[in-house]
Design a protein around this motif. Structure first.
Motif, PDB file in Angstrom:
ATOM      1  N   ALA A 241       0.847  -1.199   0.000  1.00 17.65           N
ATOM      2  CA  ALA A 241       0.000   0.000   0.000  1.00 17.65           C
ATOM      3  C   ALA A 241       0.883   1.250   0.000  1.00 17.65           C
ATOM      4  O   ALA A 241       0.744   2.128   0.840  1.00 17.65           O
ATOM      5  N   GLU A 242       1.782   1.317  -0.975  1.00 14.78           N
ATOM      6  CA  GLU A 242       2.725   2.442  -1.026  1.00 14.78           C
ATOM      7  C   GLU A 242       2.012   3.760  -1.274  1.00 14.78           C
ATOM      8  O   GLU A 242       2.483   4.822  -0.872  1.00 14.78           O
ATOM      9  N   GLN A 243       0.866   3.720  -1.936  1.00 12.20           N
ATOM     10  CA  GLN A 243       0.132   4.952  -2.225  1.00 12.20           C
ATOM     11  C   GLN A 243      -0.424   5.587  -0.953  1.00 12.20           C
ATOM     12  O   GLN A 243      -0.834   6.751  -0.966  1.00 12.20           O
ATOM     13  N   LYS A 244      -0.461   4.842   0.137  1.00  8.19           N
ATOM     14  CA  LYS A 244      -0.975   5.371   1.397  1.00  8.19           C
ATOM     15  C   LYS A 244       0.156   5.731   2.362  1.00  8.19           C
ATOM     16  O   LYS A 244      -0.006   5.667   3.579  1.00  8.19           O
ATOM     17  N   LYS A 245       1.284   6.088   1.827  1.00  7.39           N
ATOM     18  CA  LYS A 245       2.426   6.413   2.684  1.00  7.39           C
ATOM     19  C   LYS A 245       2.127   7.641   3.527  1.00  7.39           C
ATOM     20  O   LYS A 245       1.381   8.537   3.129  1.00  7.39           O
ATOM     21  N   ARG A 246       2.721   7.673   4.715  1.00  5.33           N
ATOM     22  CA  ARG A 246       2.560   8.799   5.638  1.00  5.33           C
ATOM     23  C   ARG A 246       3.915   9.456   5.868  1.00  5.33           C
ATOM     24  O   ARG A 246       4.950   8.789   5.865  1.00  5.33           O
ATOM     25  N   SER A 247       3.878  10.750   6.083  1.00  8.30           N
ATOM     26  CA  SER A 247       5.099  11.503   6.379  1.00  8.30           C
ATOM     27  C   SER A 247       5.234  11.697   7.872  1.00  8.30           C
ATOM     28  O   SER A 247       4.250  11.973   8.564  1.00  8.30           O
ATOM     29  N   GLY A 248       6.444  11.536   8.356  1.00 11.78           N
ATOM     30  CA  GLY A 248       6.748  11.751   9.759  1.00 11.78           C
ATOM     31  C   GLY A 248       8.045  12.526   9.898  1.00 11.78           C
ATOM     32  O   GLY A 248       8.542  13.115   8.930  1.00 11.78           O
ATOM     33  N   GLU A 249       8.571  12.524  11.091  1.00  7.64           N
ATOM     34  CA  GLU A 249       9.770  13.309  11.371  1.00  7.64           C
ATOM     35  C   GLU A 249      10.709  12.520  12.270  1.00  7.64           C
ATOM     36  O   GLU A 249      10.282  11.911  13.260  1.00  7.64           O
ATOM     37  N   LEU A 250      11.975  12.521  11.909  1.00  8.58           N
ATOM     38  CA  LEU A 250      12.990  11.877  12.742  1.00  8.58           C
ATOM     39  C   LEU A 250      13.289  12.769  13.938  1.00  8.58           C
ATOM     40  O   LEU A 250      13.540  13.961  13.779  1.00  8.58           O
ATOM     41  N   PHE A 251      13.235  12.180  15.147  1.00 11.74           N
ATOM     42  CA  PHE A 251      13.527  13.006  16.320  1.00 11.74           C
ATOM     43  C   PHE A 251      14.513  12.354  17.279  1.00 11.74           C
ATOM     44  O   PHE A 251      14.901  12.976  18.278  1.00 11.74           O
ATOM     45  N   PHE A 252      14.941  11.128  16.999  1.00  9.18           N
ATOM     46  CA  PHE A 252      15.864  10.465  17.914  1.00  9.18           C
ATOM     47  C   PHE A 252      16.922   9.700  17.129  1.00  9.18           C
ATOM     48  O   PHE A 252      16.617   8.970  16.188  1.00  9.18           O
ATOM     49  N   LEU A 253      18.173   9.892  17.528  1.00  7.30           N
ATOM     50  CA  LEU A 253      19.308   9.163  16.985  1.00  7.30           C
ATOM     51  C   LEU A 253      20.089   8.606  18.162  1.00  7.30           C
ATOM     52  O   LEU A 253      20.512   9.357  19.042  1.00  7.30           O
ATOM     53  N   ASP A 254      20.234   7.280  18.213  1.00  9.09           N
ATOM     54  CA  ASP A 254      20.853   6.640  19.378  1.00  9.09           C
ATOM     55  C   ASP A 254      22.285   7.122  19.562  1.00  9.09           C
ATOM     56  O   ASP A 254      22.930   7.615  18.624  1.00  9.09           O
ATOM     57  N   ASN A 255      22.790   6.929  20.776  1.00 11.65           N
ATOM     58  CA  ASN A 255      24.121   7.453  21.123  1.00 11.65           C
ATOM     59  C   ASN A 255      25.225   6.425  20.980  1.00 11.65           C
ATOM     60  O   ASN A 255      26.354   6.660  21.426  1.00 11.65           O
ATOM     61  N   ALA A 256      24.957   5.257  20.394  1.00 11.46           N
ATOM     62  CA  ALA A 256      25.980   4.236  20.242  1.00 11.46           C
ATOM     63  C   ALA A 256      25.626   3.313  19.087  1.00 11.46           C
ATOM     64  O   ALA A 256      24.448   3.109  18.766  1.00 11.46           O
ATOM     65  N   VAL A 257      26.675   2.759  18.468  1.00  9.78           N
ATOM     66  CA  VAL A 257      26.493   1.728  17.444  1.00  9.78           C
ATOM     67  C   VAL A 257      26.282   0.398  18.151  1.00  9.78           C
ATOM     68  O   VAL A 257      27.010   0.054  19.086  1.00  9.78           O
TER      69      VAL A 257
END
Length: 369
Positions: A241-257
Motif C-alpha cells: 500500500a505504497e500509495q498510502k504512505k505517511r510523512s513523519g519526522e525523525l527526532f531520535f538518533l541513538d548514542n551508540a552503534v
C-alpha cells in the motif's frame, strides 16, 4: 578434335575458377540490418536523497494496568478494544473494606484531636498557675511533653487517614492515557492481589505513533550531518500500500552503534489518526536526507551491468550506438539517477541491449512505460 579439345579445356577452366569466385563472395559479410530498440531521453529534475530501511511500529505510550490494592473485582467499565480517554474508569474493586478503614481512620483522628485540644487547654492553665508558683516546673514540663505527644499522634492519624483515602481511590482504576484497550484478563468476582505481575488490561496509544528502524554505521556520518541542519522527514508505508504512505519526522538518533550488527537505532514519529499503522507491524521507512538539484535520470532498465561495471548504450545522431560506462545512483520509481556518464537530453537504449555492440546501427522507437 581440336575444336572439341578447346571446348573442353575452356569448360574445365570455368569449373576450376568457380570455387574461387564463390570463396571470395563468402568473404564479404552481408550488411547488418538496424536493430530495433526502444529508447528514452535522459531528463533532469530535483530528486530526493534518501535511505531505505525496514522499521517497526511502536506505540507512543503503552501501559499495563496492575491493581494497587487487593480485593474482588466488582465492576468492569469498558469493552475489549474500546477507545479510551485519560480518566475513563476501567475496573472497580469492592470498596467496602477500604471505606470502613477510612471511616475508622477518621474516627481515630477526631478522637486524638479532641485529646490534643484537652491537653493544650490543661497546659495553658498550668502556665498561668506557674506564674504564681502554684505548680511545679516539673509538672509543667510533663504537660508540655503530653501536648507534643498528642500533636505527633494527630499527625500520624492524618497520615493514616490519607493512606486509607488513597487505598479507597485505588479501588477504582482509571485509564492513565488516551489509547486503545486490549482484552481484559479478569472477570467480575475475581480476587486480585496488589502489585501482582499479571496486568488486568493493557492500553496502547496509537496516535501519534513511533517508528523504530536502524541504519548501517557507514551511513551514520551522513545522517548525523543532515540531522544537525534540521528536522529530517521520513516516509512510512506498507509494501502493498505504497500509495498510502505517511510523512513523519525523525527526532531520535541513538548514542551508540549496536555491537555485532554494526547499526544505529533511529526513531521517527508520525500522525496515525485513523490507526492505519499498528504497533508491532513491519513497515518500509524512507529517510529523506536532502534534495539533489538537476539530477539526471534515465529508465531503470537502461543501465546494464557488465564485467567492467555499469554501462548504457547511447544513441548518436547517425543512429549508431556508443557504449558508455556510467555511475548509477539511487532509484526513483521506474527511473534511476546517473551521476556520471550521461547528460540531460541524450538518448539511451532501454530494451534490446543484448543485440547491440558499439557502433551498431539501430532503429529507435520510444519506450513505453
Amino acid at each position: 578434335m581440336l575444336v572439341r579439345g578447346i571446348y573442353f579445356g575452356t569448360a574445365g577452366l570455368l569449373f576450376a575458377l568457380l570455387p574461387l569466385a564463390c570463396e571470395r563472395k563468402a568473404d564479404v559479410p552481408p550488411p547488418r540490418l538496424p536493430v530495433n530498440v526502444s529508447t528514452a531521453l535522459a531528463v533532469s529534475k530535483p530528486v530526493p536523497l534518501y535511505i531505505d530501511e525496514i522499521g517497526t511500529c511502536v506505540a507512543l505510550q503503552s501501559v499495563s494496568i496492575l491493581p494497587q490494592v487487593s480485593g474482588a473485582i466488582a465492576k468492569i467499565h469498558f469493552e475489549d478494544g474500546a477507545e479510551l480517554k485519560q480518566g475513563d474508569p476501567l475496573f472497580t474493586i469492592d470498596p467496602r473494606l477500604f471505606e470502613a478503614a477510612r471511616d475508622k481512620a477518621e474516627a481515630t483522628l477526631l478522637s486524638d484531636q479532641a485529646t490534643l485540644e484537652l491537653n493544650r487547654a490543661q497546659l495553658k492553665r498550668s502556665q498561668e498557675l506557674a506564674q504564681g508558683n502554684y505548680i511545679s516546673a516539673q509538672d509543667l514540663e510533663n504537660l508540655k511533653t503530653t501536648v507534643a505527644t498528642s500533636e505527633a499522634v494527630v499527625q500520624g492519624d492524618r497520615a493514616a487517614l490519607k493512606t486509607a483515602q488513597i487505598n479507597l481511590e485505588y479501588c477504582t482504576m482509571n485509564s492513565p492515557i488516551d489509547g486503545k484497550a486490549g482484552i481484559h484478563q479478569v472477570d467480575i468476582g475475581a480476587v486480585v492481589t496488589a502489585y501482582s505481575n499479571t496486568p488486568l488490561v493493557s492500553i496502547q496509544r496509537l496516535d501519534p505513533l513511533y517508528v523504530d528502524f536502524v541504519v548501517a554505521e557507514t551511513d551514520l556520518p551522513q545522517v548525523r550531518n543532515y540531522f544537525k541542519t534540521g528536522a529530517l522527514k521520513v516516509e512510512v508505508y506498507y509494501p502493498e500500500a505504497e500509495q498510502k504512505k505517511r510523512s513523519g519526522e525523525l527526532f531520535f538518533l541513538d548514542n551508540a552503534v549496536q555491537t555485532g550488527s554494526g547499526t544505529v537505532k533511529l526513531r521517527a514519529i508520525l500522525h496515525n489518526e485513523d490507526h492505519f499503522f499498528w504497533p508491532g507491524q513491519f513497515v518500509n521507512v524512507r529517510l529523506l536526507l536532502d534534495t539533489i538539484q538537476n539530477a539526471v535520470l534515465v529508465p531503470y532498465e537502461a543501465v546494464q551491468v557488465g564485467n567492467n561495471g555499469p554501462f548504457a548504450f547511447i544513441v548518436k545522431g547517425d543512429n549508431t550506438v556508443e557504449l558508455r560506462f556510467v555511475k548509477p545512483g539511487q532509484r526513483q520509481g521506474d527511473q534511476i539517477v546517473v551521476s556520471d556518464g550521461i547528460k540531460q537530453g541524450e538518448m539511451v537504449v532501454v530494451t534490446g541491449q543484448l543485440s547491440l555492440a558499439p557502433g551498431a546501427k539501430v532503429m529507435p522507437s520510444a519506450a513505453t512505460k
